[in-house]
Design an enzyme around this catalytic site. Structure first.
Site, PDB file in Angstrom:
ATOM      1  CG  HIS A 123     -40.013 126.186  49.233  1.00  0.00           C
ATOM      2  ND1 HIS A 123     -40.781 125.613  50.210  1.00  0.00           N
ATOM      3  CD2 HIS A 123     -38.729 126.049  49.653  1.00  0.00           C
ATOM      4  CE1 HIS A 123     -39.989 125.163  51.179  1.00  0.00           C
ATOM      5  NE2 HIS A 123     -38.735 125.417  50.864  1.00  0.00           N
ATOM      6  CG  HIS A 140     -32.102 121.814  54.712  1.00  0.00           C
ATOM      7  ND1 HIS A 140     -32.799 121.490  53.570  1.00  0.00           N
ATOM      8  CD2 HIS A 140     -32.353 123.118  54.938  1.00  0.00           C
ATOM      9  CE1 HIS A 140     -33.447 122.566  53.140  1.00  0.00           C
ATOM     10  NE2 HIS A 140     -33.194 123.568  53.940  1.00  0.00           N
ATOM     11  CG  ASP A 153     -32.063 127.109  55.381  1.00  0.00           C
ATOM     12  OD1 ASP A 153     -32.216 127.129  54.146  1.00  0.00           O
ATOM     13  OD2 ASP A 153     -32.724 126.368  56.129  1.00  0.00           O
ATOM     14  CG  ASP A 165     -34.692 126.028  50.859  1.00  0.00           C
ATOM     15  OD1 ASP A 165     -33.954 125.471  51.693  1.00  0.00           O
ATOM     16  OD2 ASP A 165     -35.895 126.252  51.055  1.00  0.00           O
ATOM     17  CD  GLU A 218     -35.172 123.217  56.857  1.00  0.00           C
ATOM     18  OE1 GLU A 218     -35.309 124.324  57.402  1.00  0.00           O
ATOM     19  OE2 GLU A 218     -35.706 122.965  55.742  1.00  0.00           O
ATOM     20  CD  GLU A 219     -37.282 122.633  52.567  1.00  0.00           C
ATOM     21  OE1 GLU A 219     -38.280 123.167  53.079  1.00  0.00           O
ATOM     22  OE2 GLU A 219     -36.377 123.282  52.008  1.00  0.00           O
TER      23      GLU A 219
END
Lengths: 359, 352, 331
Positions: free
Chosen positions: C303, C63, C217, C164, C194-195
């Site tokens: 994140h 992604h 990922d 990410d 995606e998130e």
């Protein structure tokens, strides 16, 4: 902008439309049992529609074809269902245990009149007298399992486990405002009925009156799949939390405000609106002098959340009529906001061309 | 009528955790093979078995779906020969200490779940239940052998063999939902003696406990005109006597709610009454918690019915059902299928 | 490959606003592919190879969106309130910088913190763009921003925001470069959104209709002081996912990955992720389903603005991804 489109008489909100909205709001259609609203729509659109069918879940899918070349196939979805109750257990003597369907705040239920079943039997949700409540009980929310629907001993035999119930609130006009149950989303349904009746020729309008939005956007999912449009707009009603804050500070989480026009979505929990459609709707509103507001990005979801993920993807957006006190016994909204929502969508439809989706 | 107990005992004696259903599927395929005309395995591992109808083509298709996957555990780490683990499906950690399990490593290893002594746990676990992250699995093997035979991601299944509780009741792990697979088997067997217009697809689906992956994909593949989903529901018993529980051995639960097409519910209800098969009203005001959640919203949408077999002690290794309820469920479906006319779906309308 | 990673992670593009990063990647892949297209939701779908005998239609998804913020209100003094796009943890925000898609910049501040024991929710945070009023604030309701942080090259390890999943996007680009011959029809999908719930991969998988597929990922690790108990470490190779909280990888795909890694001498480790989901789930349940899995790049501090990966791990993931699709696939 397509300047060749034939001008269609713009729909207005007059006595006839208000009467229809009243009928829609007073009907009972808890998620999974949308028949009453479906019947009203069918009656309204049987002459205007080119095609009309009810699918496996109960969605009413109405097609209104345009004329000419390069027509955009646009799906507009409005959910027919409302939050409410289901009868779960017969406690005898006309008293029934119930459960909630859709997002309801248990604190909003106590002491309200309800309508039960297809015959709209009157009932009430009672509460323990304050005299019998211990001090610590008064501090607690009354738990759902202690609340009951009471239809009185005479009608005890007329209610069955599995019956649905809704708040009994009747539609009322108060000056510039409307007060009714289920404005979420009979506003959308009434709007979409008008759009079908006045659909411009430059689009194929695929109107989906959907079921089960309040329990997970389930009707929209299958109707998005079967209609397979070029783009989709969900028409809904969204909370206006434009009340004063407790400390008189600036209200920074109003979601939307009454009187500011239709709420265009940028993002909610279910969808990031297609940026091309956000731009298009805002530009359409500005070009036509229609007031609008962006709904504050945040939680919540609409049918767009299910539709945009169907097949290889469907560009989607939502537009809502702002309304206070959604998912309670009575919502409150402004007629002018509804009218401006209808005007915006009508203008958007008649100015829609394939160019809108160019990247 | 078929003696379903030997089949059940066999299928309850193997693992088959979500997305790893092969051992169970093989036993089910063996039982279904003589009862159907054609068999396929879906891309994700669901078993599809077709019994052709007698009507002219194109025949309407009925899907009869019961999930075959089991809940269990999965190895997340190895420490000094002990295994750390997480869950597959919804497992209550309070039922785990002392539970016999099989670790599916490079070979199957008998093992048990152990609760470490209180001094080896973080403060506060003297009396309260030990959470899953602190429980361990002991294989009894030396650490070096464990390192050789087990790796992160290996599955762990319950090893509790099925137990017959008298003639009428059976207990074991994974009766959720292999009791329903047995009901489908009963139905297929019944259909041997009967004619039916519809094509009948019996499906043992994968991964209901995790993602409804089998429900979505098999329904998409087969595109049935209507679907019957069979799953277990709550039987009355210790700790479960609420209004939404049903007496064991006293009938089939007919689902009612947004996941169920009301006309289908009514057809089943009328049929059960005609046949004098006892039923319960299983009210599901929101979602049913079954494969119907997936099947119903697949593609253009599929009308669904949900049948429930009452079961005690759900999601423990001693789930308990009544054999009679399984037979009734199978028979009710067979009767429904036998009577379904070619235009049944056109006839079931929403608004009367 | 470090330059590519730097370029990709430093480009802003939160979920729903992937147009800039998509163009950056499109330029990278254009000469390397047989077909490049963008679908209705904005996924960049890049095909390499045509199906030969014994070949399969494979989807590989990385992604290209990242977590970010969206403005919900600008107050009378020009402070912008916001919500998270994707999983933004409040404790990673304070003092952070935001780069809006319209070019505006700002720093994140927070209301008075009442207790140092409790991290306030995002509703207590705001973005200060230097504006003094609602009127002169360069952002308005609905504007989107990403976090700003340049890449840090620590030699063996690389640090930056949005490893990410831009590191995986870089893996896909590099794999496209390295994949010379294949009997498979390989769709490298640079997926969007995606998130916020695997939305891009859902529609991409429907469109591609793969026979087998996997996501690339990042995954968490258990190798930091008093960190989570997890058997994945930085530097121990590509992680082969057995499960995460969104799905259970198809056991045939897991075996295919393990066997391929072993046959090619690529270091790998097994991964069970208890928190987090990936595009693999979307591939698994699209249409009539497809065997699906995921190869992960181990990553610390996911994140946060300082996500850390091991460079050798990244190279090993490229090798594994390429080896997986270079030869006929037997499940």
């Amino acid at each position: 902008m397509n300047t060749n489109a034939t001008p269609t008489p713009a729909p207005v909100i007059g006595a006839e439309q208000l009467e229809l909205l009243e009928k829609l709001c007073n009907a009972c259609a808890v998620s999974g049992d949308e028949g009453e609203v479906r019947a009203i729509i069918t009656e309204q659109l049987k002459d205007a529609a080119d095609e009309m069918r009810t699918d496996a879940l109960g969605n009413l899918l109405v097609t209104k074809r345009g004329k000419g070349e390069n027509r955009v196939r646009v799906m507009i979805a409005a959910h027919m269902d409302e939050v409410g109750f289901m009868i779960m257990e017969d406690n005898e003597g006309g008293i029934f245990r119930f459960d909630t369907v859709g997002g309801l705040d248990v604190r909003q239920l106590v002491g309200k009149p309800v309508l039960v079943g297809k015959e709209h039997l009157p009932g009430v949700i009672g509460a323990k007298p304050i005299h019998f409540c211990k001090r610590e009980e008064l501090e607690q929310t009354i738990p759902l399992e202690t609340l009951k629907i009471d239809v009185g001993p005479d009608n005890a035999g007329k209610v069955k486990v599995g019956d649905r119930a809704t708040f009994a609130t009747r539609f009322t006009r108060i000056g510039p405002s409307l007060r009714a149950k289920a404005l979420d989303n009979r506003f959308g349904v009434a709007t979409l009925i008008e759009l079908v009746k006045h659909a411009p020729d430059n689009v194929d309008l695929l109107a989906a009156f959907t079921v089960q939005e309040e329990v997970g956007l389930r009707g929209a999912r299958v109707s998005g799949f079967s209609l397979d449009p070029d783009l989709a707009i969900a028409v809904d009603s969204t909370p206006a939390n434009d009340l004063p804050a407790w400390d008189d500070s600036e209200n920074i989480s109003y979601n939307t405000r009454l009187g500011f026009g239709p709420a265009i979505y940028v993002m909610d929990s279910s969808t990031i609106a297609d940026p091309r459609l956000v731009k298009f709707l805002a530009a359409t509103a500005e070009a036509n002098g229609i007031p609008y507001q962006f709904r504050q990005p945040g939680g919540g979801g609409t049918d767009a959340g299910a539709i945009h993920r169907q097949r290889a993807g469907i560009p989607s957006i939502s537009v809502s009529v702002p309304g206070r006190y959604a998912h309670s016994a009575a919502g409150l909204a402004r007629i002018e906001d509804w009218e401006n929502t209808l005007r915006l969508l009508q203008a958007a439809l008649s100015q829609l061309t394939p160019a809108v989706l160019q990247r | 009528m078929i003696d379903i107990v030997p089949f059940l005992e066999k299928v309850l004696s193997v693992s088959g955790l979500s997305n790893h259903e092969t051992p169970a599927r093989e036993i089910i395929a063996e039982a279904w093979k003589p009862l159907c005309d054609e068999m396929q395995v879906s891309r994700l591992g669901s078993l599809h078995a077709l019994r052709r109808g007698s009507g002219p083509e194109p025949r309407p298709r009925l899907l009869m779906m019961a999930h075959m996957d089991a809940i269990g555990l999965m190895v997340t780490g190895i420490k000094d020969g002990f295994l750390r683990f997480t869950q597959v499906g919804g497992v209550d950690p309070r039922i785990l200490p002392g539970q016999m399990v099989t670790v599916h490593g490079r070979e199957d290893l008998p093992a048990m779940v152990v609760q470490p002594p209180v001094r080896l746990l973080p403060p506060g676990f003297a009396a309260k239940p030990v959470s899953m992250e602190h429980l361990l699995i002991d294989t009894g093997l030396l650490p070096a052998d464990v390192e050789r035979l087990v790796r992160v991601g290996d599955l762990v299944s319950f090893a509790q063999p099925p137990v017959q509780l008298g003639k009428s009741a059976l207990s074991g792990h994974t009766l959720d939902n292999r009791a329903s697979v047995a009901a489908v088997t009963v139905c297929l067997d019944e259909l041997q003696k009967r004619k039916h217009v519809w094509d009948v697809w019996a499906v043992a689906s994968v991964s209901e406990e995790e993602t409804l992956g089998g429900a979505f994909t098999s329904a998409f593949d087969l595109r049935p005109d209507l679907a019957i989903i069979i799953d277990v529901t709550f039987a009355k018993g210790p700790g479960a006597n609420e209004f939404n529980t049903y007496p064991l051995g006293k009938g089939v639960a007919l689902g009612w709610g947004p996941n169920v097409h009301p006309a289908l519910h009514n057809s089943f209800k009328d049929l059960a009454e005609t046949l004098e098969i006892p039923i319960h009203m299983d009210v599901m005001p929101r979602m049913s918690g079954t494969d119907a959640m997936g099947v119903q919203v697949t593609a253009e949408g599929i009308p669904c019915m949900v049948l429930g077999i009452p079961l005690r002690y759900m999601h423990t290794p001693v789930e308990t059902v009544s054999i009679k309820d399984i037979l009734r469920t199978g028979r009710l479906m067979a009767e429904f299928i036998t009577r379904a006319e070619a235009d049944f779906v056109e006839k079931i309308t929403w608004d009367k | 490959m470090k330059e590519l990673i730097k370029k990709l992670i430093e480009t802003p593009g939160p979920s729903g606003s992937e147009h800039v990063i998509r163009e950056v990647i499109r330029k990278e892949v254009e000469g390397l592919a047989d077909e490049v297209r963008v679908d209705a939701l904005g996924n960049l779908i890049v095909r390499k190879g045509t199906k030969a005998e014994g070949g399969m239609r494979v989807m590989i998804s990385a992604h290209i969106d990242e977590i970010g913020v969206m403005v919900t209100h600008v107050d009378e003094n020009g402070f912008a309130r916001f919500i998270a796009i994707g999983g933004v943890a409040p404790h990673t925000c304070l003092g952070g910088r935001v780069w809006f898609m319209n070019g505006a910049r700002g720093v994140i501040g927070v209301e008075k913190i009442e207790s140092m024991d409790k991290i306030p929710g995002l509703e207590s945070f705001y973005i200060d763009t230097g504006a003094t009023s609602r009127e002169n604030c360069p952002v308005k309701v609905g504007d989107v921003g990403g976090f700003e942080r340049p890449m840090l090259d620590l030699g063996a390890r690389l640090v930056g925001k949005s490893m990410d999943d831009r590191v995986a996007a870089a893996v896909l680009v590099e794999s496209l470069r390295q994949l010379k011959e294949t009997p498979n029809e390989v769709y490298y999908v640079f997926s969007v959104q995606e998130e916020v719930g695997l939305r891009g991969a859902t529609t991409a998988a429907f469109g591609v209709a793969p026979e087998v597929g996997f996501a690339v990922d990042v995954t968490r690790t258990g190798d930091t002081p008093k960190g989570a108990k997890m058997e994945v470490s930085l530097g121990k190779g590509a992680a082969v996912k057995v499960r995460d909280s969104s799905f259970i990888a198809d056991p045939r795909v897991v075996n295919w990955m393990v066997n391929t890694a072993e046959a090619n001498g690529i270091p790998y480790q097994m991964e069970v992720l208890e928190r987090g989901g990936t595009d693999g789930y979307a591939i698994q349940i699209a249409r009539a389903g497809a065997p699906a899995g995921c190869v992960s790049v181990p990553c610390r501090y996911i994140h946060s603005p300082s996500e850390m990966v091991d460079y050798q791990d990244v190279l090993n993931v490229v090798k594994l991804v390429t080896a997986l699709v270079a030869n006929p696939i037997k499940l």
